[in-house]
Design an enzyme around this catalytic site. Sequence first.
Site, mmCIF file in Angstrom:
data_model
loop_
_atom_site.group_PDB
_atom_site.id
_atom_site.type_symbol
_atom_site.label_atom_id
_atom_site.label_comp_id
_atom_site.label_asym_id
_atom_site.label_seq_id
_atom_site.Cartn_x
_atom_site.Cartn_y
_atom_site.Cartn_z
ATOM 1 N N ASP A 1 -2.524 -1.300 10.599
ATOM 2 C CA ASP A 1 -2.682 -1.320 9.141
ATOM 3 C C ASP A 1 -3.264 -2.644 8.627
ATOM 4 O OD1 ASP A 1 -1.611 1.180 8.995
ATOM 5 O OD2 ASP A 1 0.308 0.576 8.122
ATOM 6 N N LYS B 1 0.850 -1.201 0.000
ATOM 7 C CA LYS B 1 0.000 0.000 0.000
ATOM 8 C C LYS B 1 0.876 1.238 0.000
ATOM 9 C CE LYS B 1 0.798 1.347 4.492
ATOM 10 N NZ LYS B 1 1.625 2.482 4.842
#
Length: 316
Positions: A150, A25
Amino acid sequence: MAKASSPASGVDRGRPSVRLRSFAKINLGLEVLGLREDGYHELRTLFQTIDLHDEVVLRPTSGDIRIACDHPLVPSDDSNLAARAADLLRRYARVDRGVTIEIRKRIPVGGGLGGGSSNAASVLIGLDRLWGLGLGPAGLHGLARRLGADVPYFLLGGSALGLGRGDEVYPLRQQLRAHVVLVEPGIHVSTARVFARLDAGLTPRENSNSIFFFVSRELEGTGAFRLLVNDLETAALEEAPALREQATRIRAVLAGAGARLAALSGSGASWFGLFDSPRTAARACRGLAGEGFRARVARTLTLDEYRAAWGWSRVR
Ligand code: ATP
């Protein structure tokens, strides 16, 4: 619990092994609103998955949870986030089976690209299916939060807003499609130390709402991206002064090649640029290589593309 392993040890030949892609990401924007009473930071961030990925192979065994990873900076013991994910799920679901987890690292380690968190989410999703638990992303969310802020995002993917610690995740209606240039300066920046440095001078930022403005503009026009900031950048550049000089040069090349956004991902040290066309992205890559930087081209993955990529392949 987890043991370093040669890939084939204790493999349960009766069950198929599976291979999953574990994507990286970037943070398109990141605002730190303040410190919470529980000691965590209150964040607003925009997550975006890209097609750069590790490979995770899950081999069912009759024994322990074992890790085999080809990267020297990634632990092969029970501190590996992928091993912790398997252990947590095994206890939660009271499963009496083992697994050997092979990780082929392609995502730069400690670069703010979420490799460890992504591996953990891949293991949760993969073992949920391999062990026939039927929990799905919603049923796995609580476990993902316990593994790291996350990790829940990687159960979803695409363009998404992260609130709270970053673990409350909401998909954006409009999904970003862009070409990405990733730059690895070859410098490691500790996420914990960047946050500690930020805390030392943190002023409350409750009124900062550039991400909400951005989301409400639904990616319209190049101006929207100019709203985005990364509140960790200043602290990261203080923490790693060598990055400061590089940052100026990297930004200049990315902006010069026409990037819609050029920013640090998370706490760094990876930088990225967003481009509308593969041609301009390739030009930026060449420019960065000419300046001595390691740069590569990737592309964003939408929510649907990410979901489709969860389809796994069987391996022998
Ligand atoms: P964070 O911001 O959470 O520190 P990051 O995206 O900057 O993450 P990662 O590649 O996830 O960086 O690695 C962070 C640290 O986690 C590394 O020092 C690494 O040794 C450790 N780690 C544990 N498990 C893994 C894993 N499966 N993959 C990568 N790193 C791992």
